[in-house]
Write an enzyme that holds these catalytic residues in place. Structure first.
Site, short mmCIF file in Angstrom:
data_model
loop_
_atom_site.label_atom_id
_atom_site.label_comp_id
_atom_site.label_asym_id
_atom_site.label_seq_id
_atom_site.Cartn_x
_atom_site.Cartn_y
_atom_site.Cartn_z
N CYS A 119 62.64 13.87 -23.29
CA CYS A 119 63.07 15.26 -23.05
C CYS A 119 62.87 16.16 -24.27
O CYS A 119 62.76 17.38 -24.13
CB CYS A 119 64.56 15.29 -22.68
SG CYS A 119 65.06 14.13 -21.41
N HIS A 143 66.43 13.19 -12.99
CA HIS A 143 65.01 13.29 -13.32
C HIS A 143 64.36 11.92 -13.16
O HIS A 143 64.96 10.90 -13.54
CB HIS A 143 64.79 13.77 -14.75
CG HIS A 143 64.87 15.25 -14.95
ND1 HIS A 143 65.24 15.82 -16.15
CD2 HIS A 143 64.59 16.28 -14.11
CE1 HIS A 143 65.21 17.14 -16.03
NE2 HIS A 143 64.82 17.43 -14.81
#
Length: 268
Positions: A260, A172
């Site tokens: 996250c 990511h």
């Protein structure tokens, strides 16, 4: 009611969270300590994370844990939500085992008055690849989780410039670079090409503390970051930031970080 007024440099003042499910130890992860995940400790760390956000004035809305989805605590990946126009772009996961997590988030956002726009196949887009700024500009990582179709869906949704950043060394984009207001980014230059951020002051994170690049900017020169990365913390303090540290060791074992664990309702 969610707070809507925006203070200095603030990207959001409300966020969604979801506690780890019972299956959390079965998370998708490449971390060598993945088999040592402690669910009880993860639950405690998540409570402490939520408390830290609330103590900094963030309106935290908690969804119930989601059985059957080990990675569902990483709620950021499910959507991109814009509080000002009450619209949300609902992700289509590049990781097939996570598809389905987004359904309850779509429903919850609907209850808050958000209109949902879905990322449609074959496009894939995960929230961990989206970097929002307060400059009318966003970035999207092109990774194993997010493809060109996902980037185009993001451009259409935001209606602003979105820079695509090929990202191969992390799964990511936000694992390698994060915006921290003031036209600055926290970045690990060994993990993402810094030329894409040439218009920003770049605060370099040492490679040995790379996990600390995943920071959450809270506005007003406040940064939430993982505990235990003193060199990065000191660099940020020298830049004028106030640091809030949280222990997220169990989430690191599942390849997750402080961004996250929450889904901001962005004031953009």
């Amino acid at each position: 009611m969610m707070p809507m007024s925006r203070s200095s440099g603030e990207l959001f003042n409300a966020a969604l969270v979801r506690p780890p499910s019972r299956e959390f130890p079965r998370c998708v992860s490449t971390h060598p300590l993945k088999d040592t995940v402690d669910l009880s400790l993860a639950l405690k760390q998540h409570e402490d994370y939520v408390s830290a956000l609330r103590e900094e004035g963030i309106d935290v809305k908690k969804l119930p844990s989601l059985d059957g989805f080990p990675d569902s605590v990483f709620i950021q990946d499910t959507a991109l939500a814009r509080a000002l126009n009450r619209k949300a772009l609902i992700s289509r996961f590049g990781e097939p085992s996570r598809r389905g997590e987004e359904a309850s988030v779509r429903e919850f956002l609907g209850e808050l008055g958000f209109t949902a726009v879905n990322v449609e196949a074959p496009a894939t887009l995960e929230g961990g690849d989206i970097m929002i700024t307060d400059l009318g500009l966003a970035f999207v990582g092109l990774t194993t989780r997010t493809n060109e179709g996902g980037a185009e869906a993001l451009r259409s949704f935001l209606g602003q410039e979105v820079v695509s950043v090929p990202t191969e060394r992390v799964f990511h984009l936000l694992s390698a670079v994060n915006y921290v207001g003031n036209r600055k980014v926290v970045i690990v230059p060994e993990l993402v090409d810094s030329k894409y951020f040439s218009g920003f002051r770049q605060i370099n994170v040492p490679l040995e503390e790379a996990y600390a690049a995943n920071v959450l900017y809270l506005g007003e020169n406040r940064i939430l970051m993982p505990q235990g990365y003193p060199r990065t913390a000191e660099r940020l303090r020298r830049e004028g930031y106030r640091i809030v540290e949280v222990d997220v060791s169990e989430f690191r074992k599942c390849d997750g970080g402080v961004t996250c664990l929450s889904l901001p309702l962005f004031l953009i």
